[in-house]
Scaffold this motif. Sequence first.
Motif, PDB file in Angstrom:
ATOM      1  N   UNK A   1      20.860  -5.225  19.787  1.00 19.53           N
ATOM      2  CA  UNK A   1      21.372  -5.644  18.533  1.00 19.53           C
ATOM      3  C   UNK A   1      21.177  -4.315  17.491  1.00 19.53           C
ATOM      4  N   UNK A   2      22.319  -3.678  17.138  1.00 19.35           N
ATOM      5  CA  UNK A   2      22.249  -2.694  16.315  1.00 19.35           C
ATOM      6  C   UNK A   2      22.736  -3.126  14.635  1.00 19.35           C
ATOM      7  N   UNK A   3      21.616  -2.743  13.985  1.00 17.57           N
ATOM      8  CA  UNK A   3      21.839  -3.191  12.663  1.00 17.57           C
ATOM      9  C   UNK A   3      21.607  -1.896  11.551  1.00 17.57           C
ATOM     10  N   UNK A   4      22.810  -1.479  10.675  1.00 15.02           N
ATOM     11  CA  UNK A   4      22.521  -0.576   9.892  1.00 15.02           C
ATOM     12  C   UNK A   4      23.050  -1.129   8.613  1.00 15.02           C
ATOM     13  N   UNK A   5      21.915  -0.775   7.513  1.00 10.51           N
ATOM     14  CA  UNK A   5      22.252  -1.340   6.138  1.00 10.51           C
ATOM     15  C   UNK A   5      22.513   0.202   5.459  1.00 10.51           C
ATOM     16  N   UNK A   6      23.674   0.057   4.595  1.00  8.31           N
ATOM     17  CA  UNK A   6      23.837   1.217   3.763  1.00  8.31           C
ATOM     18  C   UNK A   6      24.839   2.029   4.502  1.00  8.31           C
ATOM     19  N   UNK A   7      25.564   1.539   5.816  1.00  5.31           N
ATOM     20  CA  UNK A   7      26.215   2.652   6.254  1.00  5.31           C
ATOM     21  C   UNK A   7      27.226   3.373   5.829  1.00  5.31           C
ATOM     22  N   UNK A   8      27.965   2.893   4.780  1.00  2.00           N
ATOM     23  CA  UNK A   8      28.775   3.897   4.039  1.00  2.00           C
ATOM     24  C   UNK A   8      28.236   5.147   3.586  1.00  2.00           C
ATOM     25  N   UNK A   9      26.989   5.425   3.274  1.00  2.00           N
ATOM     26  CA  UNK A   9      26.239   6.410   2.706  1.00  2.00           C
ATOM     27  C   UNK A   9      26.479   7.649   3.738  1.00  2.00           C
ATOM     28  N   UNK A  10      26.765   7.379   5.069  1.00  2.00           N
ATOM     29  CA  UNK A  10      26.890   8.596   6.103  1.00  2.00           C
ATOM     30  C   UNK A  10      28.210   9.441   5.615  1.00  2.00           C
TER      31      UNK A  10
ATOM     32  N   UNK B   1      30.979  -3.544  23.024  1.00  2.00           N
ATOM     33  CA  UNK B   1      30.108  -4.222  22.069  1.00  2.00           C
ATOM     34  C   UNK B   1      31.130  -4.549  20.716  1.00  2.00           C
ATOM     35  N   UNK B   2      30.921  -5.648  20.146  1.00  2.00           N
ATOM     36  CA  UNK B   2      31.376  -6.015  18.986  1.00  2.00           C
ATOM     37  C   UNK B   2      30.961  -5.548  17.668  1.00  2.00           C
ATOM     38  N   UNK B   3      31.711  -5.177  16.639  1.00  2.00           N
ATOM     39  CA  UNK B   3      31.280  -4.626  15.415  1.00  2.00           C
ATOM     40  C   UNK B   3      31.476  -5.646  14.501  1.00  2.00           C
ATOM     41  N   UNK B   4      30.618  -5.785  13.435  1.00  2.00           N
ATOM     42  CA  UNK B   4      30.755  -6.574  12.161  1.00  2.00           C
ATOM     43  C   UNK B   4      30.490  -6.011  11.063  1.00  2.00           C
ATOM     44  N   UNK B   5      31.141  -5.969   9.899  1.00  2.00           N
ATOM     45  CA  UNK B   5      30.936  -5.245   8.766  1.00  2.00           C
ATOM     46  C   UNK B   5      30.580  -6.378   7.652  1.00  2.00           C
ATOM     47  N   UNK B   6      29.308  -6.374   7.142  1.00  2.00           N
ATOM     48  CA  UNK B   6      29.067  -7.147   6.261  1.00  2.00           C
ATOM     49  C   UNK B   6      29.143  -6.584   4.756  1.00  2.00           C
ATOM     50  N   UNK B   7      29.976  -7.093   3.797  1.00  2.00           N
ATOM     51  CA  UNK B   7      30.232  -6.176   2.681  1.00  2.00           C
ATOM     52  C   UNK B   7      30.322  -7.436   1.434  1.00  2.00           C
TER      53      UNK B   7
ATOM     54  N   UNK C   1      26.329   6.051  17.934  1.00  2.00           N
ATOM     55  CA  UNK C   1      25.828   4.890  18.535  1.00  2.00           C
ATOM     56  C   UNK C   1      26.499   3.542  18.098  1.00  2.00           C
ATOM     57  N   UNK C   2      27.397   3.677  17.061  1.00  2.00           N
ATOM     58  CA  UNK C   2      28.360   2.572  16.743  1.00  2.00           C
ATOM     59  C   UNK C   2      29.655   2.538  17.196  1.00  2.00           C
ATOM     60  N   UNK C   3      29.798   3.510  17.989  1.00  2.00           N
ATOM     61  CA  UNK C   3      31.006   3.504  18.780  1.00  2.00           C
ATOM     62  C   UNK C   3      31.108   2.655  19.815  1.00  2.00           C
ATOM     63  N   UNK C   4      32.269   1.985  20.197  1.00  2.00           N
ATOM     64  CA  UNK C   4      32.429   0.924  21.210  1.00  2.00           C
ATOM     65  C   UNK C   4      32.692   1.342  22.683  1.00  2.00           C
ATOM     66  N   UNK C   5      31.786   2.579  23.000  1.00  2.00           N
ATOM     67  CA  UNK C   5      32.037   3.286  24.292  1.00  2.00           C
ATOM     68  C   UNK C   5      30.792   2.410  25.246  1.00  2.00           C
ATOM     69  N   UNK C   6      30.306   1.431  24.901  1.00  2.00           N
ATOM     70  CA  UNK C   6      29.211   0.708  25.719  1.00  2.00           C
ATOM     71  C   UNK C   6      29.209  -0.595  25.409  1.00  2.00           C
ATOM     72  N   UNK C   7      28.532  -1.344  26.348  1.00  3.43           N
ATOM     73  CA  UNK C   7      28.756  -2.605  26.380  1.00  3.43           C
ATOM     74  C   UNK C   7      27.460  -3.610  26.410  1.00  3.43           C
ATOM     75  N   UNK C   8      27.644  -4.850  26.277  1.00  2.00           N
ATOM     76  CA  UNK C   8      26.292  -5.731  26.082  1.00  2.00           C
ATOM     77  C   UNK C   8      25.640  -5.524  24.984  1.00  2.00           C
ATOM     78  N   UNK C   9      26.199  -5.630  23.767  1.00  2.00           N
ATOM     79  CA  UNK C   9      25.528  -5.253  22.540  1.00  2.00           C
ATOM     80  C   UNK C   9      26.519  -5.925  21.385  1.00  2.00           C
ATOM     81  N   UNK C  10      25.820  -5.851  20.126  1.00  2.00           N
ATOM     82  CA  UNK C  10      26.478  -6.272  18.974  1.00  2.00           C
ATOM     83  C   UNK C  10      26.051  -5.228  17.999  1.00  2.00           C
ATOM     84  N   UNK C  11      26.938  -4.838  17.043  1.00  2.00           N
ATOM     85  CA  UNK C  11      26.730  -4.033  15.977  1.00  2.00           C
ATOM     86  C   UNK C  11      27.086  -4.673  14.554  1.00  2.00           C
TER      87      UNK C  11
END
Length: 383
Positions: free
Chosen positions: A248-257, A108-114, A286-296
């Motif tokens: 489709x995985x979407x996490x807002x405020x990911x940096x708080x972890x 899966x491909x990861x995108x970071x909105x900042x 969940x947001x690791x790239x060890x699975x396919x057919x998804x976008x994060x």
Amino acid sequence: MALNAVRQLRQLNIVRHLSTAAPELKYGDAQVRRTQETRASNHSKSDLYKFYTLPEEVKSSLFELGGVPKVFKEQSQIFNESAILVRSCMIELVGYLKQADKLDGVPCTRFVVYGEFGVGKSLTLMHALQYAQENGQLIVHIPWALKWFAYPKEVSLSTTKEGMVDLNIDAAMWLRHFQLQNKKLLEDPKFVISHEYIWSAREKSEANIPLKELVEHGISRVKYASDVVDALFQEIKKLSTQGVCRTFVCVDGYNCFFTEHSNCRPEDKSKVPPSRVTLTQSVINLVQSDWSNGSIVLGLSPRANLPDRRASPLPLYLLKKEGFESIDPFIPIYVPELNDEEFHNLLNLYESKQWLQLKNVRNEIAFITKQVAQKVYEYCTYK
């Protein structure tokens, strides 16, 4: 001194540019630019800088239990309309998602909105979520992760993971959010769990039962909710990799972890950082790239950090080394301040709604707010 001089020059350039445009942008002269296209999948460059109305059915099915910024929610109630400005960052992100959706069987491909606080990052995530729903994807959406650590409902020691704590009420509430967003998809008989989960000596979830039953178990048996969330994420990764669905995985405020402190206090009143919360482990896995057919898609915000670490909106600064490495590599999506066309169309909307009633104040608003969308709304509140 040099930096202050640069800022002053930029501000002067803004005023000079707006002054040249003043004759055709006087109060009440310009009309609100709108597009009739309400599907995020179909927005193109021709829709840029125009408003579209978020359909009520999308709003109720996706954002009933969270995901709408407080200011936008307030504005929508006042204006009796959920008007979203189509911006280049939104079209860029959806364009990348369309390309990623054509790739089968690849990680899966990861995108970071900042971007800076108040520029519209959460609205960009809303636009992406609408796209995912329109294309029948399974949605895993965490609206504002900081809420778990700043205002936890209940904190208890984990019975399955030594040294960790559970936020079971928050986990159950999130499961309800997931259930509502994926109501139709969860009826599909192909969504079944892969193996048995044992919750106690008397309670277990059998292999091959519907995924929706696993979700319902976490909602009805709150004390297992955190463990159910972890199991759910594992099952979603398997289902997506097997080609049962696209996720489709979407996490807002990911940096708080990756902050050092939280308001989570278990029975012994000890201080617990986010790293010791079971939900944190589940989301990071969940947001690791060890699975396919998804976008994060991960949203970063200075507001999700502690007050002493909000000087920059850049991903490496907000996430620090540990957080940055947890999602590297990724595609960055920068959300800037409003450009001139967006700024003036926003003020056109405010004038049409009588939210801005003073004449010839656009230069002043641009100068004071630096064309940050939230600051523009708040400043116009008093104008």
